[in-house]
Motif scaffolding. Sequence first.
Motif: not given
Ligand code: NAD
Length: 370
Positions: A15, A75, A77, A94, A288, A291, A301
């Motif tokens: 996203i 974001a 991953g 990152l 925070v 992806s 998103a």
């Molecule tokens: P995530 O934050 O991507 O998602 C967690 C939950 O929150 C999911 O159900 C998602 O749909 C929801 N969510 C997150 N952001 C949202 C938004 N803007 N709008 C609506 N819903 C939202 O965490 P995860 O699922 O643990 O990780 C997914 C991938 O992202 C992994 O590959 C992880 O390594 C990576 N990651 C990257 C970062 C970064 O780039 N800084 C931070 C955390 C996780």
Amino acid sequence: MAANKSILILAGDGIGPEVMVQVRRVIDWFDKRREVTFEVAEGLVGGAAYDAHGTPLTDETLADAMACDAVLFGAVGGPKYDDAPRALRPEMGLLRLRKELDLFANLRPAIAFESLLDASSLKPEVIRGLDLLIVRESTSGVYFGEPRGIETMPDGSRQAVDTQFYTDAEITRVAAAAFDLARQRRGKVTSAEKANVMETGVLWREEVTKLHADSYADVELEHMYADNCAMQLVRAPTQFDVILADNLFGDILSDCAAMLTGSLGMLPSATLGAADDSGRRRALYEPVHGSAPDIAGTGAANPLACLLSFAMLLRFSFDLEEDAKLIENSVANVLNSGIRTADIMGANSSRVSTGVMGDAILRELDKQAA
Ligand code: NAD
């Protein structure tokens, strides 16, 4: 890249690019409608860079990040990269950026929007008016200290060691950032450590106290044990303005504070480096959240965390307080009108896509600037 208000956008994966499209529309709006103009460049990071170049961050992109005034990050991953070698995994892009830019002060605001009070697990009256900022040291402490490791002893038992380590210089540079930020806010810093049981806590408290007396006597300073700070965050969070903490305690306290406000889709952050002679700090701004592969490509998103990260960029890198407020007020008004993405739906609200949320923000910006 020109030295004047240059931004490097690294949208990343999942996203990340979807929410960044909406932020880009807002940047274009500022270009057209406000005095400020930006020079915007874009680059690849994470899985997107790995797919294109076989590495999550190329040297060229890193050089662009070093040269620009601020990096806006989406974001990285996704499951596609789960089997990539560790050194080439998306998040390494990152981590390398943070390390090479020497970004040591991680900023996580927690703000309760009136219309989202019900999204918090706390009672509305406890979080109403919440507006705090956690400043976490992010390059040292127990996550980096040596020695570390797991060892098998001659008798077959195993033991593990991590080292909590801080120098006086590491403490004072992040504390100075916290005091500077407090001066732009309500003028209060709460420094959280465990000076009662940890040597690093003793040094932390001594250095923060000394810096305060020497250079920031106009700011109110309070010391608080980190465990008490965690309790106070859920008991009476509005007592805080800026909370200063080391890497470990800051990690825990900032996640705790984040959840006071409800959804991941609403949480912005910044990581700042040292100020140079002209006062310019290297800086990276990012939501925070990750992806979110579970909703990537569905238009669900929430772009507001990334948009609020851009508001932080305006405030902290370019000193554009009024413009930052314009975005934050637009977000508050759009939420008040009941327009919501799926993650922040409430009673009497209408569910919209990422793009329609972007439309609503632009309409609100037009209204406010009229
Ligand atoms: P995530 O934050 O991507 O998602 C967690 C939950 O929150 C999911 O159900 C998602 O749909 C929801 N969510 C997150 N952001 C949202 C938004 N803007 N709008 C609506 N819903 C939202 O965490 P995860 O699922 O643990 O990780 C997914 C991938 O992202 C992994 O590959 C992880 O390594 C990576 N990651 C990257 C970062 C970064 O780039 N800084 C931070 C955390 C996780």
